[in-house]
Design a protein around this motif. Sequence first.
Motif, PDB file in Angstrom:
ATOM      1  N   LEU A 104      15.670 -15.273  24.946  1.00  0.00           N
ATOM      2  CA  LEU A 104      14.806 -14.448  25.787  1.00  0.00           C
ATOM      3  C   LEU A 104      13.751 -13.770  24.916  1.00  0.00           C
ATOM      4  N   PRO A 105      12.563 -13.490  25.449  1.00  0.00           N
ATOM      5  CA  PRO A 105      11.517 -12.828  24.651  1.00  0.00           C
ATOM      6  C   PRO A 105      12.029 -11.527  24.019  1.00  0.00           C
ATOM      7  N   GLY A 106      11.825 -11.409  22.715  1.00  0.00           N
ATOM      8  CA  GLY A 106      12.204 -10.200  21.994  1.00  0.00           C
ATOM      9  C   GLY A 106      13.605 -10.193  21.431  1.00  0.00           C
ATOM     10  N   TYR A 107      14.487 -11.041  21.943  1.00  0.00           N
ATOM     11  CA  TYR A 107      15.894 -10.946  21.553  1.00  0.00           C
ATOM     12  C   TYR A 107      16.192 -11.540  20.172  1.00  0.00           C
ATOM     13  N   GLN A 108      15.265 -12.322  19.628  1.00  0.00           N
ATOM     14  CA  GLN A 108      15.473 -12.784  18.250  1.00  0.00           C
ATOM     15  C   GLN A 108      15.501 -11.600  17.285  1.00  0.00           C
ATOM     16  N   SER A 244      17.814 -20.835  13.549  1.00  0.00           N
ATOM     17  CA  SER A 244      16.694 -20.590  12.635  1.00  0.00           C
ATOM     18  C   SER A 244      15.823 -19.437  13.119  1.00  0.00           C
ATOM     19  N   PHE A 245      15.372 -18.598  12.168  1.00  0.00           N
ATOM     20  CA  PHE A 245      14.493 -17.479  12.488  1.00  0.00           C
ATOM     21  C   PHE A 245      13.438 -17.331  11.398  1.00  0.00           C
ATOM     22  N   MET A 267      11.755 -27.278  12.320  1.00  0.00           N
ATOM     23  CA  MET A 267      12.600 -26.219  12.863  1.00  0.00           C
ATOM     24  C   MET A 267      11.752 -24.968  12.932  1.00  0.00           C
ATOM     25  N   HIS A 268      11.565 -24.462  14.145  1.00  0.00           N
ATOM     26  CA  HIS A 268      10.771 -23.257  14.361  1.00  0.00           C
ATOM     27  C   HIS A 268      11.681 -22.073  14.651  1.00  0.00           C
ATOM     28  N   SER A 269      11.105 -20.885  14.657  1.00  0.00           N
ATOM     29  CA  SER A 269      11.889 -19.678  14.902  1.00  0.00           C
ATOM     30  C   SER A 269      12.531 -19.728  16.285  1.00  0.00           C
ATOM     31  N   GLY A 270      13.834 -19.470  16.335  1.00  0.00           N
ATOM     32  CA  GLY A 270      14.591 -19.490  17.577  1.00  0.00           C
ATOM     33  C   GLY A 270      15.247 -20.815  17.880  1.00  0.00           C
ATOM     34  N   ASP A 271      14.895 -21.882  17.161  1.00  0.00           N
ATOM     35  CA  ASP A 271      15.469 -23.199  17.433  1.00  0.00           C
ATOM     36  C   ASP A 271      16.947 -23.237  17.040  1.00  0.00           C
ATOM     37  N   THR A 304       6.804 -10.347  20.459  1.00  0.00           N
ATOM     38  CA  THR A 304       7.256  -9.595  21.631  1.00  0.00           C
ATOM     39  C   THR A 304       8.435  -8.712  21.238  1.00  0.00           C
ATOM     40  N   PRO A 305       8.386  -7.409  21.510  1.00  0.00           N
ATOM     41  CA  PRO A 305       9.482  -6.527  21.108  1.00  0.00           C
ATOM     42  C   PRO A 305      10.734  -6.721  21.954  1.00  0.00           C
ATOM     43  N   LEU A 306      11.852  -6.346  21.403  1.00  0.00           N
ATOM     44  CA  LEU A 306      13.125  -6.348  22.124  1.00  0.00           C
ATOM     45  C   LEU A 306      13.049  -5.323  23.249  1.00  0.00           C
ATOM     46  N   PRO A 307      13.447  -5.667  24.483  1.00  0.00           N
ATOM     47  CA  PRO A 307      13.395  -4.693  25.579  1.00  0.00           C
ATOM     48  C   PRO A 307      14.185  -3.428  25.253  1.00  0.00           C
TER      49      PRO A 307
END
Length: 386
Positions: A104-108, A244-245, A267-271, A304-307
């Motif tokens: 989800l956006p921000g959760y990384q 990966s991050f 391999m991209h961030s979040g993959d 995107t920031p973590l909610p």
Amino acid sequence: MGKMAAAVGSVATLAAEPGEDAFRKLFRFYRQSRPGTADLGAVIDFSAPRGSGPGARKVVRFQLSVSSVSDHDAHRAGLQPVSKWQAYGLQGYPGFIFIPNPFLPGYQWHWVKQCLKLYSQKPNVCNLDKHMTQEETQDLWEQSKEFLRNKEVNKRRPRSLLEKLRWVTLGYHYNWDSKKYSADHYTPFPSDLAFLSEQVAAACGFQGFRAEAGILNYYRLDSTLGIHVDRSELDHSKPLLSFSFGQSAIFLLGGLKRDEVPTAMFMHSGDIMVMSGFSRLLNHAVPKVLPSPQGESLPCCLETPLPTVLPRDSVVEPCSEEDWQVCTSYLKTARVNMTVRQVLATDQDFPVEPMEEKKRDITTEGFCHLDDENCQVKRVKLNPDS
């Protein structure tokens, strides 16, 4: 087609070194490759529809087990509903699964912060333990955060301890010398990472997966991961999960033998990658970490920031602006990878070791020889087994 042909031609004309196998030759090609040129034209990009590059014809859709993970549990781990994930396999590599960023956006943010701030703490084991006392490596985050916050101001400063970190082990701690795990070298596995891993494994058809050991690799832009096979776990029927991050990298997936030409992919961030079945014991490596085309900057998915409001039972914790500032400074020139494994089958125990071998293992446990090709990243060739 021009870029593709140029890339394939460049590999073909690369002179082999004496005794060099097909995997090593391609590893060397990508290690020396130049981003933004035809050199990377043959690399599969799963973030594009059906992948891209000449290897795209190998890309097939993988059917996830959508009903195995509730939308609520996915959200608790910071993941989108499994029904929204894209998942792919590769022809010729049964059991290999690639999931482009399902977070989800921000959760990384949470997982990056955990790798840098929490998982690097004692009693977990890291590469710095070989040369420093336990007191000196007690809290790498606290010792490094001011260095990283002022990184842009003082580029000539010495590197912080976090920037010298190359690997951390979790749960059953991998012994780099004996290439074994043991019952008496264990610390509790992080509950949040265990929960994330269980959801991903279940979505891929591996219900009941237990996260028992983790190896975290911390890559700088000049780091590589040597050619190896992860075979030390006693139960190979369970998958290996890889998260990966940060900055992107090139991953090479080969065959059972190193004379088989590997397939290259980004391999991209979040993959997330899953190696199971036939693919569980294949040779693989990371020959190159790719700097951002925009200079020292974060991948857009990390902007995107973590909610601020999280599910009440979420395993994800809030991340302060101050903490993310430190993470941002670090990740602009780095990549972090988490690999999670189940070591033992259900009701399985570790074999009894002869006393002399046990003594030798305890003497060197947790240390990786940095000049060993099978050791994890160059400048760190970390990672078990070859």
